[in-house]
Design a protein around this motif. Structure first.
Motif, short mmCIF file in Angstrom:
data_model
loop_
_atom_site.label_atom_id
_atom_site.label_comp_id
_atom_site.label_asym_id
_atom_site.label_seq_id
_atom_site.Cartn_x
_atom_site.Cartn_y
_atom_site.Cartn_z
N GLY A 130 -12.13 7.86 -8.65
CA GLY A 130 -12.26 7.09 -7.43
C GLY A 130 -12.47 5.54 -7.65
N THR A 133 -8.75 2.44 -6.17
CA THR A 133 -8.45 3.06 -4.75
C THR A 133 -7.17 2.54 -4.14
N THR A 146 -4.40 8.41 -2.48
CA THR A 146 -4.78 9.31 -1.91
C THR A 146 -4.34 10.67 -3.07
N THR A 149 -5.50 17.38 -5.32
CA THR A 149 -5.93 18.13 -6.69
C THR A 149 -5.76 19.59 -6.46
N ASN A 171 -12.63 12.57 -8.08
CA ASN A 171 -13.02 12.42 -6.69
C ASN A 171 -12.12 13.27 -5.70
N ASN A 172 -12.34 14.46 -5.46
CA ASN A 172 -11.51 15.28 -4.73
C ASN A 172 -11.28 14.92 -3.26
N GLN A 173 -10.02 14.67 -2.85
CA GLN A 173 -9.74 14.23 -1.43
C GLN A 173 -8.99 15.39 -0.60
N LEU A 174 -7.80 15.65 -1.08
CA LEU A 174 -7.12 16.69 -0.71
C LEU A 174 -6.97 17.79 -2.00
N THR A 192 0.12 9.30 -2.51
CA THR A 192 -0.28 10.46 -3.16
C THR A 192 -0.12 10.64 -4.53
N SER A 194 -1.14 13.35 -8.11
CA SER A 194 -1.47 14.52 -8.54
C SER A 194 -1.29 14.82 -10.05
#
Lengths: 266, 204
Positions: A130, A133, A146, A149, A171-174, A192, A194
């Motif tokens: 994070g 950004t 974004t 994970t 920093n888990n978001q989705l 995004t 990943s």
């Protein structure tokens, strides 16, 4: 009463004779395998069962998170576990034998519109912690980053944490529970990023796979890998050796090569 | 009863007794098979084992052979004339003797033609463990993923010093024999297998 006693004694004498006369049946060897979800997505439960049945081994496969697979193996609920986690890292390998069989790169994937093609390991760590950004900070477009994970129990998450993040948290978001869901998010949501097993990524040619320090997933110097291990108990049945040998055969190695996975035992 | 009737009955009995016997003698042969003995075939593979012996790893192998079985082919006279013999039985039981004679002829005519050997899908142990010299061995260190290749000596042994030279303190190690079919897993060695002396030897 005497009559009933006589009949009872006769019955008690006859029953053991009948039980002893029944021929004992040797139980057929049954392979109870547990896969982590990543192994299931890469190798496929059905094709594994079919391969083992062709070699005369009756097989039942269940899919669980890796920790559950290892606990089930230790407690005798299965006799083989396959995952990409290293139980020795956490000291969970007591009483178990790990046989690494193949290696698969762990790749960073981004939306196809992302013009960032190469990142360093420290940049990747900054993105996933994070600290970074926006893609413009690493040479991309002005789009917020974004993070998508896999869930924390997966092998990919644990391997990524160990090899990239070090002391930092992601920093888990989705959070996506399956690789297919990760790919769906990456394909459809701009900005995004990943990480995923390369053998899964190659099934989706329109994904953008980022090079790390200039190295692609098939280069010798590529730094991120997952190692898939067979796990068995130290006191396994002798027939388990045959099962392991089927998985080390030339046919199995060819299958791994078609998936883009590098066999370790040739 | 008239004399003519008695005479015709006697003639009838004379000409009908022995039908089964004569028909069996004249019958063509029938070809049949029966199972023979189980035979141990040639060795097709080996069952390997490895153990530590002081400062060596000792490899042994036990031959595995495919099981075979014998099929015996034979021929004999077909038993014929059963129905005429049954018809004779009410007449003083002549049919019983006729059937017995016919059966005896059929059994006596039994002749083995040839034996055939067929393989089964069963593999069995057909020898005891003996040393495994000259075997190609692969040792994988599970932590570092390093792999070394070495050949067993004339006594089927490899010295642990070879492993120490390559990799120190990197147990567990998985041991494989390289065969034509690919690597064959034999066993895994971890620290708990080796005593203190060996651990020093290995540099652990």
């Amino acid at each position: 009463m005497t009559y009933i006693k006589k009949k009872l004694v006769l019955l008690l004498a006859v029953i053991p004779m009948i039980v002893c006369a029944v021929p004992s049946v040797q139980a057929e060897f049954l392979l109870h395998a547990n896969f982590s979800s990543q192994v299931d997505e890469i190798f496929g439960r059905e094709s594994f069962e079919k391969y083992m049945n062709e070699n005369g081994v009756k097989t039942i496969i269940h899919v669980f998170p890796t920790d559950v697979c290892i606990n089930r193996l230790k407690n005798g609920y299965c006799n083989l576990s396959i995952s990409a986690d290293n139980p020795r890292r956490d000291g969970k390998d007591v009483g178990l034998i790990a046989i690494p069989i193949c290696k698969d790169p762990l790749v960073i994937i981004t939306h196809s519109g992302n013009k960032v093609k190469n990142l360093s390991l420290s940049q990747i760590c900054d993105i996933f912690s994070g600290k970074t950004t926006n893609w413009k900070e690493v040479g991309g477009n002005d789009i917020p980053i974004t993070l998508v994970t896999p869930s924390k129990e997966t092998d990919a998450y644990k391997n990524f944490m160990h090899q990239v993040m070090g002391p930092f948290e992601i920093n888990n978001q989705l959070i996506a529970d399956k690789a297919f869901n990760v790919v769906t998010c990456i394909k459809n949501i701009p900005g995004t990023v990943s990480f995923i097993a390369n053998s899964i990524a190659v099934q989706y040619p329109d994904l953008n796979v980022v090079r790390i320090n200039g190295a692609g997933p098939h280069d010798e110097s590529y730094p991120l890998h997952q190692v898939f291990c067979l796990m068995i108990k130290k006191e396994s049945e002798p027939k388990m050796k045959n099962v392991i040998n089927y998985l080390l055969s030339d046919k199995a190695n060819k299958k791994m090569n078609t998936l883009g996975i590098t066999p370790l035992l040739r | 009863m008239s004399i003519l009737y008695k005479l015709s009955m006697i003639l009838f009995l004379f000409f009908t007794t022995g039908c089964a016997t004569i028909m069996t003698i004249a019958a063509p042969p029938v070809y049949e098979t029966k199972p023979g003995r189980l035979i141990t075939g040639d060795s097709i593979s080996f069952n390997y084992s490895v153990k530590e012996d002081n400062t060596y790893l000792v490899f042994e192998k036990q031959p595995l052979c495919v099981q075979q079985y014998e099929i015996i082919h034979f021929k004999r006279k077909r038993l014929d004339g059963i129905i005429p013999a049954i018809v004779e039985i009410p007449f003083y039981g002549f049919g019983i003797g006729d059937l017995a004679t016919a059966e005896t002829i059929s059994i006596a005519s039994k002749e083995e033609t040839h034996r055939e050997i067929k393989k089964t899908s069963m593999i069995s142990i057909c020898g005891s463990f003996e040393s495994a010299p000259g075997e190609d061995i692969m040792i994988q260190f599970a932590d570092s993923l390093k792999t070394i290749y070495i050949q067993s000596d004339a006594g089927g042994k490899i010295p642990l010093s070879v492993i120490r030279d390559v990799n120190s303190g990197l147990l567990p190690m998985n041991v494989f024999i390289i065969t034509k079919a690919g690597p064959v897993y034999i066993g895994t060695f971890d620290r708990d297998v080796f005593d203190d002396k060996i651990q020093v030897e290995l540099g652990l």
